[in-house]
Motif scaffolding. Structure first.
Motif, PDB file in Angstrom:
ATOM      1  N   GLU A 163     -52.608  89.253 109.963  1.00 42.59           N
ATOM      2  CA  GLU A 163     -52.479  88.610 108.747  1.00 42.59           C
ATOM      3  C   GLU A 163     -53.050  89.640 107.764  1.00 42.59           C
ATOM      4  O   GLU A 163     -52.460  89.424 106.436  1.00 42.59           O
ATOM      5  CB  GLU A 163     -53.283  87.605 108.114  1.00 42.59           C
ATOM      6  CG  GLU A 163     -52.540  86.212 109.028  1.00 42.59           C
ATOM      7  CD  GLU A 163     -52.887  85.100 109.194  1.00 42.59           C
ATOM      8  OE1 GLU A 163     -54.149  84.794 109.207  1.00 42.59           O
ATOM      9  OE2 GLU A 163     -52.413  83.925 110.264  1.00 42.59           O
ATOM     10  N   ARG A 182     -50.548  92.872 107.488  1.00 43.83           N
ATOM     11  CA  ARG A 182     -49.373  91.766 107.089  1.00 43.83           C
ATOM     12  C   ARG A 182     -49.572  91.855 104.727  1.00 43.83           C
ATOM     13  O   ARG A 182     -48.799  92.274 103.722  1.00 43.83           O
ATOM     14  CB  ARG A 182     -49.128  90.720 107.412  1.00 43.83           C
ATOM     15  CG  ARG A 182     -48.055  89.652 106.471  1.00 43.83           C
ATOM     16  CD  ARG A 182     -47.996  88.238 106.674  1.00 43.83           C
ATOM     17  NE  ARG A 182     -49.198  87.645 105.824  1.00 43.83           N
ATOM     18  CZ  ARG A 182     -49.616  86.535 106.028  1.00 43.83           C
ATOM     19  NH1 ARG A 182     -48.469  86.000 106.585  1.00 43.83           N
ATOM     20  NH2 ARG A 182     -50.627  86.043 106.027  1.00 43.83           N
ATOM     21  N   ASP A 222     -47.457  93.715 102.804  1.00 46.82           N
ATOM     22  CA  ASP A 222     -47.174  93.389 100.988  1.00 46.82           C
ATOM     23  C   ASP A 222     -47.706  93.915 100.273  1.00 46.82           C
ATOM     24  O   ASP A 222     -46.376  93.529  98.866  1.00 46.82           O
ATOM     25  CB  ASP A 222     -47.418  91.418 101.556  1.00 46.82           C
ATOM     26  CG  ASP A 222     -46.462  90.763 102.012  1.00 46.82           C
ATOM     27  OD1 ASP A 222     -45.041  91.449 102.444  1.00 46.82           O
ATOM     28  OD2 ASP A 222     -47.012  90.075 102.809  1.00 46.82           O
ATOM     29  N   LEU A 250     -46.448  91.830 113.772  1.00 47.25           N
ATOM     30  CA  LEU A 250     -46.150  92.629 112.726  1.00 47.25           C
ATOM     31  C   LEU A 250     -44.877  91.749 112.376  1.00 47.25           C
ATOM     32  O   LEU A 250     -45.156  91.667 110.589  1.00 47.25           O
ATOM     33  CB  LEU A 250     -46.378  93.788 112.532  1.00 47.25           C
ATOM     34  CG  LEU A 250     -47.475  94.236 112.765  1.00 47.25           C
ATOM     35  CD1 LEU A 250     -47.767  96.022 112.986  1.00 47.25           C
ATOM     36  CD2 LEU A 250     -48.694  94.238 111.581  1.00 47.25           C
ATOM     37  N   ALA A 299     -45.090  88.530 111.449  1.00 47.37           N
ATOM     38  CA  ALA A 299     -46.441  87.739 110.063  1.00 47.37           C
ATOM     39  C   ALA A 299     -45.198  88.324 108.708  1.00 47.37           C
ATOM     40  O   ALA A 299     -45.320  88.033 107.923  1.00 47.37           O
ATOM     41  CB  ALA A 299     -46.981  88.737 109.857  1.00 47.37           C
ATOM     42  N   LEU A 300     -44.184  89.691 109.113  1.00 43.71           N
ATOM     43  CA  LEU A 300     -44.241  90.204 108.141  1.00 43.71           C
ATOM     44  C   LEU A 300     -42.818  89.571 107.008  1.00 43.71           C
ATOM     45  O   LEU A 300     -42.686  89.421 106.540  1.00 43.71           O
ATOM     46  CB  LEU A 300     -43.912  91.940 107.630  1.00 43.71           C
ATOM     47  CG  LEU A 300     -43.757  92.709 106.307  1.00 43.71           C
ATOM     48  CD1 LEU A 300     -44.695  92.217 105.379  1.00 43.71           C
ATOM     49  CD2 LEU A 300     -43.857  94.118 106.470  1.00 43.71           C
TER      50      LEU A 300
END
Length: 220
Positions: A18, A21, A25, A132, A135-136
């Motif tokens: 997280e 991520r 972002d 990943l 999560a993304l």
């Protein structure tokens, strides 16, 4: 200096994923392990990060960038997959294979080949990559952390055929160029993915013999 995130190779820690991520972002660029070689990557949705990847690797805008997707069904959002192409890909996914396919409008222009309107997509066989991606919720750019051309005056490592590079040296060369380094304990691989051109799946072609290319050849 890049922040190093140590993650478990088989069961990546959710909180650590997280954190990565959140950084992606916000436009971070990372060095991370794939099922072939260590790669430079970012979220496909952050234009400034994609541009940084191009600058770091000295890639002009007419050079397409490969990206990772979590599954074959997800690929269909970003590429036109014919029935023959689907049958070939189903046999090879996940694994060290890059598929060249006609791009859909979901692929940013900065990523695809501007002349051919094609894109290169992989589904990796690596828990860290898949965690990943989950999560993304968008694809991740994946371009090799190596250069094969020794004429480049850059700190990016170069490799010759059969040469290996240890992790400490790789990290040292990249720590000032990227924001994040993901370490799952593995040593860097040095065999690239096998590239299959499926833009005309009735006439599939291996355009680069990389890892496990013989397996791909058996299905085309």
């Amino acid at each position: 200096m890049a922040t190093i995130y140590e993650v478990h190779p088989d069961t990546p820690q959710p909180r650590r994923i997280e954190e990565i991520r959140d950084a992606l972002d916000q436009g971070a660029v990372m060095l991370y392990p794939t099922d072939t070689v260590y790669a430079i990557g970012c979220g496909i949705h952050v234009k400034s990060a994609v541009q940084r990847v191009r600058q770091i690797k000295q890639l002009s805008n007419d050079k397409p960038l490969t990206f990772l997707c979590p599954s074959l069904s997800n690929i269909a959002s970003y590429a036109q997959v014919s029935d023959p192409a689907y049958r070939i890909m189903k046999r090879l996914i996940p694994g060290p294979f890059t598929f060249l396919l006609p791009a859909t409008k979901q692929v940013p222009k900065l990523v695809m080949s501007p002349k051919r309107k094609t894109t290169g997509i992989r589904v990796p066989d690596r828990p860290v990559c898949l965690a990943l991606l989950d999560a993304l919720q968008v694809p991740i750019i994946s371009t090799s952390a190596y250069l094969l051309d020794k004429e480049h005056s850059t700190p990016i490592p170069t490799l010759e055929v059969g040469q290996t590079l240890d992790k400490a040296e790789l990290f040292d060369r990249w720590e000032k160029l990227v924001d994040l380094i993901i370490d799952d304990g593995s040593e860097p691989g040095y065999e690239m993915s096998t590239i299959l051109d499926l833009t005309d799946a009735n006439y599939p072609e291996i355009v680069r013999q990389g890892l496990n290319w013989e397996t791909a050849a058996a299905w085309i």
